[in-house]
Design a protein around this motif. Sequence first.
Motif: not given
Length: 111
Positions: A48-73
């Motif tokens: 669940h986590v690595a397919p969405v965020f694994g290859r991303r640079q840390l600085r590119s991860i935003k709170p709004s996309e985390i919220a959407g990802w959690i709602a989808d999960l």
Amino acid sequence: METDRARGDYIDPSAGKVRFEVIAERWLKSRVVDPASAIRYESSLRLHVAPVFGRRQLRSIKPSEIAGWIADLDARFGSSTARTAFLVLHGTLELAVDDEAIKRNPAKHGL
């Protein structure tokens, strides 16, 4: 930048270029938990986590996309799966903050 440096808050911008998966593996190896929890965390990271965020640079991860990802999960797999995935994501990003790769945890306000 000089003010941040004087306060001890300066973080090298290039540190945030590290990929999430690098810190996630470090976080996973650092967990001292029972075998069942270790398996659950590894599975959640892999599925669940690595397919969405694994290859991303840390600085590119935003709170709004985390919220959407959690709602989808939560909608697709249920609250238990969403909570475990969030725990893995949040823990990894907290380690990144502690290691001074990023200044703030974008998953600070999740579940």
